[in-house]
Design a protein around this motif. Structure first.
Motif, PDB file in Angstrom:
ATOM      1  N   LEU A   1      57.327  80.331  41.129  1.00 27.94           N
ATOM      2  CA  LEU A   1      56.354  81.034  40.290  1.00 27.94           C
ATOM      3  C   LEU A   1      56.437  80.610  38.827  1.00 27.94           C
ATOM      4  O   LEU A   1      55.430  80.643  38.117  1.00 27.94           O
ATOM      5  N   SER A   2      57.617  80.212  38.382  1.00 27.74           N
ATOM      6  CA  SER A   2      57.739  79.765  36.987  1.00 27.74           C
ATOM      7  C   SER A   2      56.904  78.509  36.742  1.00 27.74           C
ATOM      8  O   SER A   2      56.450  78.279  35.616  1.00 27.74           O
ATOM      9  N   LEU A   3      56.671  77.719  37.775  1.00 24.96           N
ATOM     10  CA  LEU A   3      55.863  76.505  37.640  1.00 24.96           C
ATOM     11  C   LEU A   3      54.396  76.821  37.332  1.00 24.96           C
ATOM     12  O   LEU A   3      53.678  75.965  36.814  1.00 24.96           O
ATOM     13  N   VAL A   4      53.973  78.037  37.653  1.00 28.50           N
ATOM     14  CA  VAL A   4      52.585  78.440  37.371  1.00 28.50           C
ATOM     15  C   VAL A   4      52.553  79.608  36.379  1.00 28.50           C
ATOM     16  O   VAL A   4      51.602  80.388  36.343  1.00 28.50           O
ATOM     17  N   ASP A   5      53.602  79.725  35.581  1.00 26.38           N
ATOM     18  CA  ASP A   5      53.699  80.719  34.502  1.00 26.38           C
ATOM     19  C   ASP A   5      53.586  82.167  34.964  1.00 26.38           C
ATOM     20  O   ASP A   5      52.961  83.000  34.301  1.00 26.38           O
ATOM     21  N   VAL A   6      54.189  82.483  36.101  1.00 32.51           N
ATOM     22  CA  VAL A   6      54.263  83.861  36.570  1.00 32.51           C
ATOM     23  C   VAL A   6      55.730  84.282  36.466  1.00 32.51           C
ATOM     24  O   VAL A   6      56.607  83.656  37.068  1.00 32.51           O
TER      25      VAL A   6
END
Length: 179
Positions: A146-151
């Motif tokens: 999720l960090s890869l899509v800014d979540v």
């Protein structure tokens, strides 16, 4: 209800929650009526647009929704940038043993809902709320994906019957506030 009408109710019913039937008479509430009303009250606290300022309200809500299930479910509470609820989605279902969780599906749903943050939650039908090593690895994997899509991942809650455990409170997830 007047004191005289309470005295007319037997001792067992007096200790119970009462509901009024269609004839206007009071009777002890059935367990399902109490649980249904409790779910309604808690769902008003955990509803779309509500700000997630109370982890306890989320735990209470999840205890009623998934804590009593005989099979394992994995849910995600999707939040906007101000940590207001977008949706609570049951993403995966298992048996009495662990549920298979696909990070790709969690990322897809996060993007579809335009979520800025997420709280993971699942139940342990065993009644033991302690996280397994697999729970910790899954949390880390999902947090990375999720960090890869800014979540941002704010927490992972485990509910088991009336017990609940927060990864953030245990220091297993770094909880970050709204930007």
């Amino acid at each position: 209800m007047s004191l005289s009408s309470i005295s007319s109710v037997d001792a067992v019913a007096a200790a119970a929650l009462l509901v009024r039937d269609v004839d206007g008479q009071y009777r002890p509430a059935r367990a399902e009526e109490v649980l249904s009303q409790a779910r309604h009250v808690l769902s008003q606290r955990v509803r779309r647009g509500a700000t997630m300022s109370s982890p306890q309200a989320v735990k209470d809500y999840l205890r009623l929704e998934i804590g009593v299930l005989e099979h394992e479910v994995f849910c995600v509470l999707f939040l906007d940038a101000q940590h207001r609820i977008i949706a609570l989605k049951q993403m995966f279902r298992g048996t009495v043993t662990p549920t298979s969780v696909n990070p790709r599906e969690v990322v897809k749903e996060s993007l579809a809902l335009n979520a800025a943050a997420a709280i993971f939650c699942h139940n342990h039908p065993s009644g033991v709320a302690e996280p397994s090593r697999a729970d910790e690895v899954l949390t880390s994997t999902l947090k990375t994906a999720l960090s890869l899509v800014d979540v941002r991942v704010l927490d992972h809650l485990i509910v088991a019957g009336i017990d609940g455990l927060s990864f953030a409170q245990r220091g297993l997830v770094l909880c970050m506030g709204p930007t």
